[in-house]
Design a protein around this motif. Structure first.
Motif, mmCIF file in Angstrom:
data_model
loop_
_atom_site.group_PDB
_atom_site.id
_atom_site.type_symbol
_atom_site.label_atom_id
_atom_site.label_comp_id
_atom_site.label_asym_id
_atom_site.label_seq_id
_atom_site.Cartn_x
_atom_site.Cartn_y
_atom_site.Cartn_z
ATOM 1 N N PRO A 627 0.808 -1.232 0.000
ATOM 2 C CA PRO A 627 0.000 0.000 0.000
ATOM 3 C C PRO A 627 0.839 1.279 0.000
ATOM 4 O O PRO A 627 0.354 2.327 -0.400
ATOM 5 N N CYS A 632 0.456 1.107 -6.139
ATOM 6 C CA CYS A 632 -0.666 0.441 -5.488
ATOM 7 C C CYS A 632 -1.958 0.899 -6.181
ATOM 8 O O CYS A 632 -2.112 2.068 -6.527
ATOM 9 N N TYR A 651 3.659 -8.892 0.311
ATOM 10 C CA TYR A 651 3.678 -7.577 -0.330
ATOM 11 C C TYR A 651 4.982 -7.361 -1.091
ATOM 12 O O TYR A 651 6.070 -7.645 -0.581
#
Length: 674
Positions: A627, A632, A651
């Motif tokens: 994020p 993103c 991630y």
DNA sequence: GAGCACTGC
């Protein structure tokens, strides 16, 4: 076995006791008294390796090197004292230099990255473990030193482990007795003494590794800490910490409280709860002031924990492991230990490269002891462990050595340059074969080794750069793409120890707004470059204060820029050495930079799937764009990323878009797909 | 929709 601890005043600054035997089950050391300093020197004189076990505050790290110096044991060379941390190395050196009434860099010096103070007169040198491992590359027997003291060995950093293994080999060469023909070995005139210093509990392992070397015990000068365990196990450690804090606050005499928590999230939420409850305290009770402390937080904010609280106020510091070893906070009388910490662990994978995990886990016994010790720095203290005594007894003695839980890519490349193979090295703990295979595969993908695992010419070049092999590969590739200047800007920031973009949870919107200025459509690598360029412009025209203010306004960490500048200077020197012109710039042409990075990060790449997820090009893992990334929520056909981190999901961090066709041109990719 | 701590050529 009864605990039998015999001590005698040494007349020196500390007491020395010889450990006769170690009863593992009882975990008690049976101690035989020696008379301090002289006995210590005699032991070191008589043995090639000495294990020195010592409590914190025993003064062993500052005193022992001076004793050895004065004894003449190091007549043929220097005394090295290794440390895992830079600050420790430099501050210890300053202290010992002062005790010797000299200036730093004279008799007593130090060497850490970017900073060295030593001279031909230097006899005691404090260095980081990374520094001495590096010295090994140019002087394989460390011939400049006659005594090497490995301090904080119990921390088992990757570099300390590599050093310990190499020292064993070096002693075989340097301490060889004269042979039968009377033809003395050239090296036997310069034997090496090793002193391994460690905290309690694990000394036996070092002793076994070094052919049952003697263990000596140094008594510490800690104040007593009363330890309470909870009667039953606590399910919610944050809630238990909250209740324990207010119990201390209402029942106990003045003194600040330190709470150990695993991470930022727990710290922020517990801080809110404590603040809330503190407001409802009756007015006759002292007030409560909370401070938080974790590495990702701004320094000025962390530093608030050092300020003395206002009158009639109890300070409560909520901290991660940062307060366990690296930072000592004054005034702490009470410690609350939640038993939890976060630990990074590398998960080796044969396909698609490995990734790091960052998960909350239980601490170890040495960690618990270190935490409780924080209550006894200035006077007697109290530690509340939010777990049962049984739980403590069942804890692992110490953590897994770093060599078992980190990527070995860089170490294997460096060892290959020395003609060593990690598999053949006599290590205290050997990494498993998956971890080694995964590193070898990464090196092969980078073109650093060939199909026979032999170092290639470009692999030898990569090893010369003070970078992760992935980034070293990008620098080497940048020559072909004529964008070395930009790649150096980029990798020097990515290699800095601190993050460039600061995140302050309370100002999330302002942070996002400020970041938009540097945002680049292709992703994070060019976004970093934009920030570097903007800072460089400011730095050229503004003074120090204005620069700092500009960074603060844009939520950028100036320390990262400054560190990156130092790293870049080192890289420029290496570039010139290997025939890469560091000033060649692609100007505003963005594509070459992405392609150069693509060579280093070819193994860290993923393609967009029809369902909108990203799947690794060289593995089966579905990865999510972090994020915090500029990419993103954006969908591009192909991405490269700096690394993968598993917390709640896997991630990808440091993400950039790359033309899908790029991979088709890579020979390793074709070979891999075939 | 999110970040334990260190360190190096």
């Amino acid at each position: 076995m009864p605990k039998r601890r015999v001590s005698r005043s040494s007349g020196g600054t500390f007491q020395l006791l010889k450990v006769h035997s170690v009863d593992r089950n009882a975990q008690l050391y049976r101690l035989i008294p020696c008379s301090g300093r002289d006995a210590l020197i005699e032991e070191i004189r008589a043995n090639d390796v000495t294990i020195l076990l010592g409590e914190t505050g025993s003064g062993k790290t500052t005193q022992v090197p001076q004793y050895i110096l004065e004894s003449g044991l190091a007549r043929n060379g220097m005394i090295a004292v290794t440390q895992p941390r830079k600050v420790a190395a430099t501050s210890l050196a300053h202290r010992v230099a002062a005790e010797q009434n000299g200036t730093i860099g004279d008799l007593v010096g130090y060497a850490v990255r970017f900073d060295e103070k030593s001279s031909p007169q230097t006899r005691i040198k404090y260095l980081t473990d990374g520094m001495i491992v590096r010295e090994l590359m140019s002087d394989s027997t460390l011939s400049n030193y006659s005594v090497i003291i490995v301090d904080e060995a119990h921390e088992r950093t990757l570099r300390t482990d590599l050093l310990i293994a190499n020292l064993k080999e070096i002693q075989k060469v340097r301490n060889q007795p004269q042979d039968a023909k009377g033809k003395g070995n050239a090296n036997s005139t310069n034997p090496l003494k090793i002193v391994v210093m460690s905290a309690t509990l694990d000394a036996e392992k070092f002793s076994k590794f070094y052919h049952n070397a003697k263990i000596l015990y140094v008594k510490g000068r800690q104040h007593p800490v009363k330890i309470y365990h909870s009667a039953e196990s606590q399910l919610d450690y944050a809630d238990a910490a909250l209740r324990t804090f207010f119990q201390i606050h209402t029942d106990r005499p003045p003194g600040d409280v330190l709470i150990f928590l695993p991470g930022q999230e727990d710290i922020e939420s517990l801080q809110k709860s404590i603040d809330l409850f503190a407001k409802q305290l009756p007015s006759d009770k002292p007030a409560v002031l909370t401070c938080s402390m974790f590495a990702a937080q701004e320094h000025s904010q962390n530093n608030k924990a050092f300020n003395p609280p206002p009158p009639n106020t109890r300070k409560c510091i909520l901290a991660t492991n940062i307060a366990e070893t690296s930072i000592t906070i004054p005034g702490i009388k009470y410690v609350i230990d939640t038993r939890k910490c976060k630990e990074k662990q590398y998960l080796a994978r044969l396909s698609g490269g490995g990734f790091d995990t960052l998960l909350t886990r239980d601490i170890t016994k040495s960690s618990a002891m270190q935490r409780s010790g924080r209550a006894g720095r200035e006077g007697s203290g109290v530690c509340f462990r939010l777990y049962t005594e049984d739980a403590f007894n069942n804890m692992a003695i110490s953590g897994e050595p770093e060599i078992l839980r980190c990527s070995l890519t860089s170490s294997i490349l460096n060892l290959k340059c020395l003609g060593q193979n990690l598999e053949e090295l006599d290590l205290m703990d050997k990494p498993d074969s998956d971890s080694i295979a995964s590193a070898l595969k990464t090196l092969w993908l980078l073109g650093a080794i060939d199909n026979n695992q032999k170092l290639t010419p470009s692999g030898r070049q990569m090893a010369l750069f003070p970078l992760e092999p992935q980034y070293a590969c990008a620098v080497v590739a940048s020559k072909e793409y004529a964008c070395t200047s930009e790649i150096l800007d980029s990798v020097s920031v990515l290699s800095s120890s601190s993050k460039l973009f600061l995140d302050i949870s309370e100002q999330r919107d302002a942070v996002a707004e400020a970041r938009r200025k540097f945002r680049h459509g292709s992703g994070d690598h060019h976004t970093v470059l934009n920030a570097v360029r903007a800072y460089r412009e400011i730095a050229a025209s503004e003074n120090k204060h204005a620069r700092r203010e500009w960074c603060r306004k844009h939520f950028l960490n100036e320390r990262t820029f400054l560190e990156a500048r130092d790293i870049r200077e080192q890289l420029v020197v290496t570039c010139r050495r290997v025939g890469i012109d560091p000033s060649v710039s692609a100007k505003d042409n963005e594509d070459p930079v992405i392609r150069s990075m693509g060579h280093g990060l070819a193994g860290n790449s993923a393609f967009l799937q029809p369902d909108g997820t990203y799947k690794q090009t060289m593995g089966q893992t579905i990865v999510k764009v972090h994020p915090g990334s500029t990419l993103c929520d954006k969908k591009v056909p192909a991405i490269i990323y700096d690394d993968l981190m598993y917390t709640n999901q896997i991630y990808a961090r440091g993400v950039s878009a790359i033309p899908k066709s790029f991979f088709m041109s890579l020979s390793v990719f074709k070979q891999r797909k075939a």
